[in-house]
Design a protein around this motif. Sequence first.
Motif, mmCIF file in Angstrom:
data_model
loop_
_atom_site.group_PDB
_atom_site.id
_atom_site.type_symbol
_atom_site.label_atom_id
_atom_site.label_comp_id
_atom_site.label_asym_id
_atom_site.label_seq_id
_atom_site.Cartn_x
_atom_site.Cartn_y
_atom_site.Cartn_z
ATOM 1 N N GLY D 204 42.856 75.287 31.181
ATOM 2 C CA GLY D 204 42.031 74.235 30.474
ATOM 3 C C GLY D 204 40.782 73.794 31.932
ATOM 4 O O GLY D 204 41.094 74.228 32.911
ATOM 5 N N ARG D 205 39.563 73.341 31.235
ATOM 6 C CA ARG D 205 38.757 73.106 32.239
ATOM 7 C C ARG D 205 37.635 71.903 31.623
ATOM 8 O O ARG D 205 37.874 71.642 30.637
ATOM 9 C CB ARG D 205 38.076 74.392 32.797
ATOM 10 C CG ARG D 205 37.019 74.976 31.569
ATOM 11 C CD ARG D 205 35.989 75.866 32.412
ATOM 12 N NE ARG D 205 35.175 75.064 33.256
ATOM 13 C CZ ARG D 205 34.940 75.339 34.541
ATOM 14 N NH1 ARG D 205 35.144 76.572 35.099
ATOM 15 N NH2 ARG D 205 33.975 74.513 35.000
ATOM 16 N N ASN D 206 36.853 71.753 32.915
ATOM 17 C CA ASN D 206 35.619 70.800 32.351
ATOM 18 C C ASN D 206 34.608 71.621 31.967
ATOM 19 O O ASN D 206 34.227 72.912 32.752
ATOM 20 C CB ASN D 206 35.353 70.151 33.579
ATOM 21 C CG ASN D 206 34.207 69.132 33.535
ATOM 22 O OD1 ASN D 206 33.520 68.905 32.480
ATOM 23 N ND2 ASN D 206 33.689 69.026 34.510
ATOM 24 N N THR D 207 33.717 71.429 31.097
ATOM 25 C CA THR D 207 32.515 72.303 30.700
ATOM 26 C C THR D 207 31.432 71.184 30.773
ATOM 27 O O THR D 207 30.477 71.760 30.792
ATOM 28 C CB THR D 207 32.597 72.489 29.237
ATOM 29 O OG1 THR D 207 32.324 71.334 28.437
ATOM 30 C CG2 THR D 207 33.969 73.161 28.796
ATOM 31 N N ASN D 208 31.625 70.076 31.110
ATOM 32 C CA ASN D 208 30.379 69.213 31.262
ATOM 33 C C ASN D 208 29.945 68.870 32.843
ATOM 34 O O ASN D 208 30.640 68.451 33.382
ATOM 35 C CB ASN D 208 30.462 67.749 30.525
ATOM 36 C CG ASN D 208 29.370 67.185 30.408
ATOM 37 O OD1 ASN D 208 28.440 67.727 29.715
ATOM 38 N ND2 ASN D 208 29.019 65.932 30.873
ATOM 39 N N PHE D 209 28.959 69.603 33.218
ATOM 40 C CA PHE D 209 28.476 69.502 34.543
ATOM 41 C C PHE D 209 28.379 68.171 35.095
ATOM 42 O O PHE D 209 27.833 67.070 34.614
ATOM 43 C CB PHE D 209 26.910 69.924 34.478
ATOM 44 C CG PHE D 209 26.445 70.044 36.080
ATOM 45 C CD1 PHE D 209 26.760 70.850 37.126
ATOM 46 C CD2 PHE D 209 25.468 69.082 36.344
ATOM 47 C CE1 PHE D 209 26.464 70.565 38.371
ATOM 48 C CE2 PHE D 209 24.669 68.737 37.590
ATOM 49 C CZ PHE D 209 25.504 69.659 38.496
ATOM 50 N N ASN D 210 29.066 68.210 36.096
ATOM 51 C CA ASN D 210 28.978 66.807 37.095
ATOM 52 C C ASN D 210 29.155 66.965 38.498
ATOM 53 O O ASN D 210 30.029 66.219 39.247
ATOM 54 C CB ASN D 210 30.572 66.066 36.642
ATOM 55 C CG ASN D 210 31.969 66.856 37.147
ATOM 56 O OD1 ASN D 210 31.714 68.122 37.280
ATOM 57 N ND2 ASN D 210 33.022 66.213 37.152
ATOM 58 N N GLY D 211 28.427 67.694 39.100
ATOM 59 C CA GLY D 211 28.164 67.669 40.314
ATOM 60 C C GLY D 211 28.658 68.960 41.163
ATOM 61 O O GLY D 211 29.020 69.755 40.475
ATOM 62 N N ARG D 212 28.775 68.572 42.484
ATOM 63 C CA ARG D 212 28.938 69.880 43.397
ATOM 64 C C ARG D 212 30.231 70.453 42.757
ATOM 65 O O ARG D 212 30.302 71.794 43.128
ATOM 66 C CB ARG D 212 29.118 69.725 44.814
ATOM 67 C CG ARG D 212 27.676 69.535 45.484
ATOM 68 C CD ARG D 212 28.014 68.896 46.632
ATOM 69 N NE ARG D 212 28.215 67.642 46.537
ATOM 70 C CZ ARG D 212 28.609 66.681 47.580
ATOM 71 N NH1 ARG D 212 29.072 67.499 48.726
ATOM 72 N NH2 ARG D 212 28.998 65.555 47.287
ATOM 73 N N GLY D 213 31.377 70.133 42.597
ATOM 74 C CA GLY D 213 32.625 70.407 42.540
ATOM 75 C C GLY D 213 32.882 71.108 41.023
ATOM 76 O O GLY D 213 34.328 71.597 40.868
#
Lengths: 658, 101, 201, 334
Positions: D204-213
């Motif tokens: 699973g992952r985050n797909t919405n850009f939210n900074g350096r990490g």
Amino acid sequence: MDIKWNEILITGDPLILGSQIAIVLTVIAIVGGLTYFKKWGWLWREWLTTVDHKKIGIMYILSGVLMFFRGGIDGLLMKAQTARPEMNFLDAQHYNEIFTTHGVIMILFMAMPFLIGLMNVVVPLQIGARDVAFPQLNALSFWLFFSGAMLFNISFVVGGSPDAGWTSYFPLAGKEFSPGVGNNYYAIALQIAGLGTLMTGINFIVTILKMRTKGMTLIKMPMFTWTTLITSIIIVAAFPIFTVALALMTFDRLYGTHFFTLSSGGSDMLWANLFWLWGHPEVYIVILPAFGIFSEVIATFSRKSLFGYKSMVVSIVGIALLSLLVWVHHFFTMDAGPAVNSVFSITTMLIAVPTGVKIFNWLFTMRKGRIKFTTAMLWALGFIPNFVIGGVTGVMLGMAAADYQYHNTLFLVAHFHYVLIPGVVFAVFAGLYYWWPKMFGFMLNEKLGKYHFWLFVIGFNITFMPMFFLGLQGAVRRAYTYSAESGFAPLFLVSAIGSIILALGFAVFCYNIYWSFRYAKRNVSSDPWDARTLEWATASPVQFYNFAVLPEVKEIDAFWHMKKRNSGLVLKEEEIQEIHMPSNSGLPFYMAVVFGITGFFLVFEWHMAAAVAAIGIVIGLIIRSFDYDDGYHVPVEEIKNIESKWRKVEGGVKHHVG
Amino acid sequence: MEYKTNSKYPISHIIGFFLSLLLTFAAVFVALEAQLSFTIVMWIIGSLAVLQAGLQLFMFMHVTEGEDGKTNIINMAYSAFVAIVIVAGSVWVLTSGHAAH
Amino acid sequence: MSANVNTSLPLEYQTEQSRLNILGFWIFLGAEIVLFATLFAVYGVLGERYANGPTPNDIFKLKDVMIETLLLLTSSFTCGLAVFEMRRHRLKGLLTWLIVTLLLGIGFLFVEINEFIHYVHEGATMQTSAFLSSFFVLLGTHGAHVTFGIIWAVMIIIQLIQRGLTPVTARKTFIISLYWHFLDVVWIFIFTFVYLKGMVG
Amino acid sequence: MKLKKVFALFGAIIFPLLSGCETNMVVFEPQGPAARSITQLINWSLLWMLLVVVVVFALFTYIVWKYREKPDNMDYEPPEEHGSTVLEIVWTAIPILIVIALTIPTVKTLYDLEKPPKGYEDQEPLVIHVTSADWKWIFSYPEEGIETVNYVNIPEDRPILFKLTSAGTMQSFWIPALAGQKYTMNRMETELYVVADHPGSYLGRNTNFNGRGYAHMEFEVLAQTPQEFEKWVREVKETAPKLTKEKYEEILLPTHLGRLTFSNTHLDWVNHADANSKTYTNPEAYKTHGYKGKIFEEEDNYKNDAYTPKSNHGHHEHEDVNENESHGGGHHGH
């Protein structure tokens, strides 16, 4: 005002240091060159103060080329970084800045000026007018755009680049998560450029509605003029939304208000909502003029009038209306509920209907034609299959439930590059090859043009086709790297190789401009393509007053029928009258400078300095209010002189010789 | 193409002014004095506002006059359409679904 | 273009350039409608997010609002009278009504600024809550437009005194009258959807 | 060239349809009913889109080839032709029909995805609260009273109701093998039903850009048999440490973390989905190179809360995000 001098210049990164050195050297070279060749006066008289729509158009196009270069380098850096898994070419922060500026620059500072530039050059000629409705405002539009573009572009060496994506979603783009001034650049530079665009929109609506030559009713207008009109209407409807969104962003970041913040009741969704309320129409603002260019090029090189002219007009009007009704498809996953998502799925997919009508009309324009494979036509031909891929994937993305699996993946990235590159960049190239002789009086080299075309199109497909599959494998956009185990590596590598071919194509284009400036044959005909619309009825390059006598129009493709009937082409000396022309003005340039300075101070949150600089803006407006310069008149003798020169040029259309 | 230049007294202005005063006070009354539900009040005073805006457009600004009268009407109607899309659309999108919790 | 003068039309419409400018300004007003609509949408979304700060019922005062409304309504009327006088080629009447309009506009601004100062004293600032951010920016944008309109009108009054009634000064006067009426239209919606809505009991 | 491109595209689109194993296109290999319904929708759309592509490409190739300029047709002057009402109606009507054909299943799927998948309606869903933070995923099991970071264990064949929110930036919660994604947003709660068909480990992952990490913001979903899941829960409750407020604030700092497990949940004192919850922002922790602007003190920040002592983590300046990266964190219960 507490100025932190040591933080102003970005230091420490070799790439940025290199750019800083390059910028300083370029500035020295330009200033030195202008001084050495004593060209300062020429620059001021001929360009900085001009209100001539053709020169303004050329300056727009030149800015577009420059920005394409900058945005392209950003793109190449991204491709280099992701060519292999776990690369360390760029770090996350640097990568974030680069994809942000890549997006902003390509949409707002590359696509927009290219298209507005072509609109400026061509539309007044196509409708048989002497200039746009408000020439000085037109100059102001350009200079504000340029001021905004420059302000945005210095961000990476002075103060720090914006790094929250070209969409700048809150809360990330707010002070809570981006305390640097980088995103101030986004808010303020785009604001300045956006004001310029809004004025362009108003200017062209009035120009097209009120300044058409005798006999040119709305349904006899060339298709590019039609698309310009509709585009301008979308600009006027959409850009104020962006103005507000950026202003609220500025308030949040500079003055601590709570529009989009996490704290005190702000709504980050509201930013996304406002951004796309503008952002989706913006896509059509860049795509519609492109459709117009293709319509002109395809008709000319098939030697046929446009098939289904009326349904083309209805389609663009339909697209314009729908463009305002689909914005939510950019955030289906924000969970506004199935009812909202269903409605916006339907409106989104409906856009395929008028677009499909246009595609078939273009195909049937070519049917029974005699298709000449000039470079301009190749771009138009390349556009159709590539754009269809962009279109069908767009429909797939428009199905909200399916979008839950595509959203924010490289599938989406591939889709919009398949729409915007064939739809806009191909169109710009088609338009440049097509109208270049009209602008400069010589043609771009066709052979180099074909290299340019094939390298660019093949490179484009190799770069972006793999991204569809990467997306379906689960690769997401904006990630600066990926793991080796992900299995993404081979396709990313293919994509990176493609981008090099793409860049080579662009390099050939730049070389083509250089080569043609130096070696191309001058004295080309004023109508080298045997074209159909009025811009070809006058000299190449076009004399400053456009037409000695404004032509009269009887049907669509007026010039084509004039040639067919051999009427209206000869200039009778007794018809020539004095021509009234607007005077040059230094005010637009001055305004851009004060706007730029004010903007710069605001970016750094030096509020007092910004307030003082803003007085300069007010002074400019007051000067304008008291300006009663009514232009000047071109004497008949001068017109006769100019006309007799080009009408006797060898290779010119024979009918033109008086 | 009609221009209001000939009349001796600014009759349309005076009528417009009194009507707009009337509408303003009617709205205040409906909002603050009449005991109606919030929704009904908003519909009534919203309609009164639209009416009054129309009054300004036609009685004061002469939106239909001149050779571009038609263009102006289309322009205003289109702007109103865009305005409704923006306001109603934003409110609808941002207040429905789970996200509204 | 300047040769193309049609004297059968009212002064402000006589030259081709004037007709272009007037149409251009109408289209600009279309853009302004969108701009204010966006601000209303923002207020519509954020208008009830008080974040422990004051609510409309806590701060709005009917008296101030009514004074502002009546001042602006009347100024719109007098501005109409100014144009009416202009069409009858009476410079004096035009100037008189224009100055009355300006004074009413300044009165409006004065009351509004006082209202804002009062709010700030009560601890209701732009930074307090999303509701107040959107309130102040919507109202502030309108107020800034009024301020800009006043400065602009002063410029035009100076030009009218310098040059008298010409096709150009008439056109400029006509355009600012459109602008002024438009600001009144916006105020009607602010009055309805901000103040009255906030005070509905 | 054109023809080759057509074939390449053909192959490329057919390939995933044919199937699975080699393409590793996770979207076409659904492991649960929610994702499967989306895949079916995608396949349906692909069919139609393929039809459009084939028709347009064929027509395009034919026309461009047939009517090209040749040395022997230079004197051919194309006819005047302005359109054909019949044809124009045809190519308006057909796309409308296609849109209708796509709309019906889209709307149906949209509504279905808001409910527990078919066949699982009568089962009580397991509720898991998901809180995204920079740059980690926090999973709270309120009923079980346990909390995990960067991994989530679920029982197979049982509907899971993920209640999504964010402690800060906007993220998107995506387990491509099991379901489509939804955003996580502060002070809001979005919902996602998920069922895993069988035991297995999914990314699973985050797909919405939210900074350096952002690039590394991934988590593992482990679907277990109900027995294994019960066992894991028991183990966690017995062995995992308690989460304290101080520890939680540390977790929320913008860092990468490995896996963590706790025997209570942060919902005990804060649910970020709650409209009146405190904000947990700390701009100092997000400074990068370049000029810093003014930072605003927010009244509703947890640091200003009279009831909690001022955090001592407030001043982690210039934190290198990679420093805390340690993927080998304990994975209790395996």
